[in-house]
Design a protein around this motif. Structure first.
Motif, PDB file in Angstrom:
ATOM      1  N   PRO A 199      37.411  41.081  34.087  1.00 23.17           N
ATOM      2  CA  PRO A 199      37.230  40.289  35.307  1.00 23.17           C
ATOM      3  C   PRO A 199      38.291  40.627  36.366  1.00 23.17           C
ATOM      4  O   PRO A 199      38.023  40.542  37.567  1.00 23.17           O
ATOM      5  CB  PRO A 199      37.400  38.850  34.831  1.00 23.17           C
ATOM      6  CG  PRO A 199      37.196  38.882  33.365  1.00 23.17           C
ATOM      7  CD  PRO A 199      37.554  40.242  32.888  1.00 23.17           C
ATOM      8  N   ALA A 200      39.472  41.023  35.905  1.00 24.61           N
ATOM      9  CA  ALA A 200      40.569  41.327  36.841  1.00 24.61           C
ATOM     10  C   ALA A 200      40.215  42.486  37.773  1.00 24.61           C
ATOM     11  O   ALA A 200      40.815  42.633  38.840  1.00 24.61           O
ATOM     12  CB  ALA A 200      41.834  41.658  36.055  1.00 24.61           C
ATOM     13  N   THR A 250      33.060  40.713  39.147  1.00 25.22           N
ATOM     14  CA  THR A 250      32.992  39.459  39.908  1.00 25.22           C
ATOM     15  C   THR A 250      32.177  38.411  39.144  1.00 25.22           C
ATOM     16  O   THR A 250      32.570  37.248  39.049  1.00 25.22           O
ATOM     17  CB  THR A 250      32.357  39.717  41.299  1.00 25.22           C
ATOM     18  OG1 THR A 250      33.105  40.735  41.942  1.00 25.22           O
ATOM     19  CG2 THR A 250      32.358  38.463  42.147  1.00 25.22           C
ATOM     20  N   ARG A 293      32.261  46.510  40.136  1.00 30.01           N
ATOM     21  CA  ARG A 293      32.906  45.390  40.840  1.00 30.01           C
ATOM     22  C   ARG A 293      32.018  44.139  40.809  1.00 30.01           C
ATOM     23  O   ARG A 293      32.518  43.022  40.645  1.00 30.01           O
ATOM     24  CB  ARG A 293      33.226  45.797  42.279  1.00 30.01           C
ATOM     25  CG  ARG A 293      33.972  44.722  43.043  1.00 30.01           C
ATOM     26  CD  ARG A 293      34.584  45.274  44.286  1.00 30.01           C
ATOM     27  NE  ARG A 293      35.886  45.867  43.990  1.00 30.01           N
ATOM     28  CZ  ARG A 293      37.018  45.444  44.556  1.00 30.01           C
ATOM     29  NH1 ARG A 293      37.012  44.477  45.410  1.00 30.01           N
ATOM     30  NH2 ARG A 293      38.155  46.014  44.247  1.00 30.01           N
ATOM     31  N   ALA A 317      37.836  42.689  39.591  1.00 29.51           N
ATOM     32  CA  ALA A 317      37.274  42.162  40.834  1.00 29.51           C
ATOM     33  C   ALA A 317      38.359  41.947  41.881  1.00 29.51           C
ATOM     34  O   ALA A 317      38.071  41.811  43.070  1.00 29.51           O
ATOM     35  CB  ALA A 317      36.555  40.846  40.553  1.00 29.51           C
ATOM     36  N   LEU A 318      39.582  41.888  41.413  1.00 26.32           N
ATOM     37  CA  LEU A 318      40.686  41.630  42.340  1.00 26.32           C
ATOM     38  C   LEU A 318      41.123  42.927  43.008  1.00 26.32           C
ATOM     39  O   LEU A 318      40.799  44.020  42.551  1.00 26.32           O
ATOM     40  CB  LEU A 318      41.867  41.011  41.600  1.00 26.32           C
ATOM     41  CG  LEU A 318      41.561  39.690  40.885  1.00 26.32           C
ATOM     42  CD1 LEU A 318      42.731  39.269  40.034  1.00 26.32           C
ATOM     43  CD2 LEU A 318      41.224  38.614  41.898  1.00 26.32           C
ATOM     44  N   GLY A 319      41.869  42.802  44.045  1.00 26.92           N
ATOM     45  CA  GLY A 319      42.392  43.988  44.723  1.00 26.92           C
ATOM     46  C   GLY A 319      41.424  44.482  45.769  1.00 26.92           C
ATOM     47  O   GLY A 319      40.304  44.013  45.905  1.00 26.92           O
TER      48      GLY A 319
END
Lengths: 228, 383
Positions: free
Chosen positions: B377-378, B298, B294, B380-382
């Motif tokens: 990079p996605a 980020t 993560r 890092a979302l959620g």
């Protein structure tokens, strides 16, 4: 000029019979200093929209323009350094704050500046200034594990603001906070949008948190309802 | 800001424990190199201490260290008369194990002619042997005190001097006595044995008389300045029943023949341990990267270049190897004198091992780097 322009944006996952249209024909424009909410239930496509604007999820069709630069037009525009655009023009705030656990509050903000080429001293000065402005002056040397949920999210906001981005994208920024802290964070974002003249797009499923937003878009089954 | 140092500093407990574990492993690898060097030095220590140019031994043998060699003592006079030979001295060797203070006590006993060379190279305490009989110079490794008495064969021997750490090719500490004493200890029978032998002879089953004790295992020779050892050895070799081995050849016989298998064994263990170290470093770096997925996502999302992430992982891997190397080295420096066998740490070996460890760290970080580069990079979302 708009800070963000999205025109007829479509994102399709998979192919053939298994293709899923996560977002379809989305169009929206956000001006600098505007606070915009994208509301929708889980799986509606709001995060897909955010990731397309955040240059981390390539749109299948449509156009994305950030601060006047067309970054996607039927796919990413060739020759663009998306990472550079992300670090210079975009700021991100996450649901789970995503602070780097082995960096202090100050260093978590400084890292965004140093990645963008700021020298150590300048980065430290700007990060300190931001954290003090967010009432975290007494927490500069603390690691995220020693901060409360609200404090962590404020550090994350400081990091997102560090490079004075044109657009701040927030993905469920209040989901991990209690109601009071959630409201405080939203109020803070609203203030910052005006002060920093940044466009702020907040994705959330919690309607109670978007009081006072300039505009609210609702996403249902990949389609945006509401005005442009 | 150096992310690798920050991460290591934050997780220092885990990092130090891991590095200590790896350090112990690296220390074992280092000690094996040192043991090998020690084996070579031990194996050659006696032959080097004798400072001989030629070793004259029984024909068709690789004696006196790699095979049994017995030649008459008086051959020394014939050797000394060979052109090119400056002086010749007889030497007798035997490995002895006695019980001392209830424990097995093993050493390598050398008999030498008191008026000639081949005796203890130095006396660090006491004095050299002056009387022809019943005096002994003990190697430092025997841990005997001056004046202490040892029962060897039919007589007691008094320790009159202490010499340095001279050992046999098997690593046993060496002791020196006069040649007649050594020959008595090796060949002289006690009264019962002599009586038995006489009875056997009377019964027509024995040989003729009591066997001579004037036997040595080798005669060593020093050559005159300018004499060619190969030429002199060839001349001696032309005589019947003797083989002349140059000191260089003797060194080869000892190292290639006697300790070659030990070298291969140690080498194999070193390779296995180095591979294990590499696998461990690789696993640690990979799991540490998984812990940071993560964080890496980020960093990518906020626009960090891949070089920053690759650098962080690579530097951590190198730091781990560097610290482990330091711990292994320190551990060995503190303990090498307590090893039962001699350990010799050579700067070249240590430098090569350091380079190997660093190369392994680079290779070991590849799995972690590959994983980090694949992180979207996605991620890092959620929540």
């Amino acid at each position: 000029m708009f800070a963000v322009e999205v025109e007829k944006l479509t994102k399709i996952y998979g192919r053939g019979d298994t293709a899923v249209r996560a977002i379809e024909g989305a169009t929206l424009r956000v001006k600098p200093g505007e606070l915009v909410a994208i509301l929708g239930p889980s799986g509606s496509g709001k995060t897909t929209l955010l990731t397309a604007v955040g240059l981390i999820n390539e749109p299948t069709h449509g156009k994305v323009i950030i601060d006047g630069v067309t970054v996607a037009d039927e796919g990413w525009k060739p020759g663009l350094d998306l990472r550079k655009i992300r670090r210079e023009k975009l700021g991100f705030i996450f649901q789970a704050h995503n602070l780097i656990p082995f960096l202090t509050a100050l260093e978590n903000v400084m890292i965004a500046l140093q990645i963008n080429g700021a020298p150590q001293a300048a980065a430290e000065e700007r990060a300190t200034e931001l954290l003090r402005a967010l009432n975290l002056g007494h927490r500069l040397g603390n690691y995220p594990s020693a901060l409360s949920g609200g404090e962590r999210q404020r550090v994350a906001i400081a990091r997102a603001l560090a490079n004075r981005p044109k657009v701040i994208l927030a993905d469920e920024p209040t989901a991990a906070l209690d109601t009071e802290n959630g409201r405080n964070v939203m109020a803070l974002l609203k203030t910052l949008a005006v002060e920093n003249h940044s466009a702020i797009l907040v994705v959330t499923h919690d309607r109670r948190m978007v009081e006072g937003f300039d505009r609210i878009f609702e996403v249902h089954d990949g389609r945006i309802a509401g005005g442009v | 800001m150096n992310l690798a140092i920050r991460d290591v500093s934050y997780h220092r407990g885990r990092f130090i424990l891991t590095s200590v574990g790896l350090g112990l492993l690296v220390g074992v690898v280092m000690s094996m190199g040192g043991i090998y060097r020690g084996l070579v030095a031990d194996a050659l220590s006696f032959s080097r201490a004798a400072r001989a140019d030629l070793w004259i031994v029984q024909q068709d043998t690789n004696g006196p260290f790699a095979a049994v060699s017995r030649i008459p003592e008086d051959i020394r006079y014939r050797i000394a008369a060979v052109p090119g030979v400056l002086e010749a001295a007889p030497l007798s060797f035997q490995t002895i194990q006695i019980d001392r203070r209830g424990k097995p006590f093993r050493f390598f006993l050398v008999g030498y002619d008191l008026g000639s060379f081949g005796g203890p190279p130095e006396i660090i305490a006491g004095r050299p042997i002056r009387r022809k009989r019943y005096e002994l110079v003990a190697g430092e490794g025997m841990k005997l005190a001056l004046g202490e008495r040892l029962r060897l064969g039919l007589h007691d021997y008094t320790v009159v001097g202490i010499t340095g750490k001279i050992v046999s090719s098997g690593g046993d500490p060496a002791a020196y006595v006069s040649l007649p004493d050594a020959q008595d200890i090796q060949f002289k029978s006690d009264n019962d044995a002599i009586r038995n032998e006489r009875r056997r002879q009377a019964a027509g089953r024995g040989g003729a008389g009591v066997p001579s004790t004037h036997i040595v295992n080798a005669v060593v020779a020093r050559l005159a300045p300018g004499a060619d050892p190969g030429e002199v050895a060839a001349r001696i070799g032309r005589w019947n029943h003797f083989r002349a081995i140059t000191d260089e050849e003797q060194g080869r016989i000892i190292t290639k023949g006697m300790i070659e298998k030990a070298r291969m064994q140690l080498g194999l263990f070193r390779v296995i341990l180095v591979v294990i170290s590499g696998v461990i470093i690789s696993l640690i770096i990979y799991t540490s990267t998984l812990d940071k997925i993560r964080t890496i996502a980020t960093l990518k999302l906020i626009g960090s270049p891949s070089s920053l992430i690759v650098g962080m992982i690579l530097q951590q891997s190198l730091m781990m190897g560097f610290i482990a190397y330091g711990i292994g080295w320190t551990m060995l420096l503190l303990t090498y004198e307590k090893f039962p066998r001699r350990i010799i740490l050579e700067a070249f070996d240590l430098q090569v091992l350091f380079a190997i460890i660093m190369a392994i760290c680079v290779l070991a970080s590849f799995a972690g780097i590959r994983k980090a580069l694949k992180v979207e990079p996605a991620e890092a979302l959620g929540g």
